[in-house]
Write a protein that holds these residues in place. Sequence first.
Motif, PDB file in Angstrom:
ATOM      1  N   VAL A   1     -23.681 -28.640  40.122  1.00 41.48           N
ATOM      2  CA  VAL A   1     -23.838 -29.538  41.268  1.00 41.48           C
ATOM      3  C   VAL A   1     -22.667 -29.260  42.199  1.00 41.48           C
TER       4      VAL A   1
ATOM      5  N   SER B   1     -20.275 -27.581  36.869  1.00 44.09           N
ATOM      6  CA  SER B   1     -21.223 -27.896  35.803  1.00 44.09           C
ATOM      7  C   SER B   1     -21.219 -29.394  35.511  1.00 44.09           C
ATOM      8  N   ASP B   2     -22.412 -29.975  35.493  1.00 41.21           N
ATOM      9  CA  ASP B   2     -22.558 -31.424  35.307  1.00 41.21           C
ATOM     10  C   ASP B   2     -22.353 -31.794  33.837  1.00 41.21           C
TER      11      ASP B   2
ATOM     12  N   ASP C   1     -22.887 -34.574  32.147  1.00 41.56           N
ATOM     13  CA  ASP C   1     -23.981 -35.327  31.535  1.00 41.56           C
ATOM     14  C   ASP C   1     -25.089 -34.380  31.082  1.00 41.56           C
ATOM     15  N   TRP C   2     -25.380 -33.385  31.901  1.00 35.45           N
ATOM     16  CA  TRP C   2     -26.405 -32.415  31.512  1.00 35.45           C
ATOM     17  C   TRP C   2     -25.942 -31.574  30.320  1.00 35.45           C
TER      18      TRP C   2
ATOM     19  N   ARG D   1     -33.312 -36.111  39.995  1.00 36.43           N
ATOM     20  CA  ARG D   1     -32.177 -36.541  40.811  1.00 36.43           C
ATOM     21  C   ARG D   1     -32.493 -36.546  42.305  1.00 36.43           C
TER      22      ARG D   1
END
Length: 271
Positions: A97, A101-102, A104-105, A201
């Motif tokens: 994002v 790197s996210d 949560d993902w 999202r």
Amino acid sequence: MRTIVASDLDRTLIYSAAALGLTMPDVQAPRLLCVEVYEQRPLSYLTETAAGLLAELAGSTTFVPTTTRTREQYGRIHLPGPAPEFAICANGGHLLVNGVSDPDWQRTVAGRLAARCAPLGEVREHLVRTADPAWLLKERTAEDLFAYLVVERALLPDTWVKDLTDWAADRGWTVSLQGRKIYAVPQPLTKSAAVAEVVRRTGATEVLAAGDSLLDADLLLAADHGWRPGHGELADTGWQAPHVTALAARGAAAGEQILRAFLRGATGRDA
């Protein structure tokens, strides 16, 4: 209607010199834009026409590069147009994002793999133990998520990949042969799962997709409309689906056709 355009990169939109498929006389060859340099050498290209189409696409839609490359490998690519808000690396293992790197993902992916797949170490050990040094050139893991071998394709036994595929399937893994690389990837680690998270999202109502390898099949199946070039694993195996257009064009010409199809599908404009 908000449209997401999720596309594989290598041999779908960008091409090495060997994969460009420039079959025309030299004086008719298209001008090329280098979009990746590796170890001080040019590595990946777009035609200038494709570069213009991609810049237009990225500026008018939510364009999501969707690749099996690691984050480091993806970072070497400099695509035309604005930087994508979202990008998918490591076959869905990382959702970037705005370039980051996210977390949560990452946690979601880790939980799915732990619950459904044999560990990476077991698969890697099997690969190394059963591969023959006569044709094995390199052995690597990517992002601590999956493994791959670089092989001398001409020396690879005909049955080896099939035997590996059967062994891996019993352990929740899938196998893909792409050029000189043999990938072993956990079955839940998919591009389509990461794209679904982008859809969630953004509230997108339509997904357009393209890809050339078996690791792209789930992405194409999950899309509303898809395209595959006339080269690659999917073409070689005759893979098809009702909503996926199988192009006859190969190499960089296929990349241009895919980008034109994306623009028509996303904006209604012919390019």
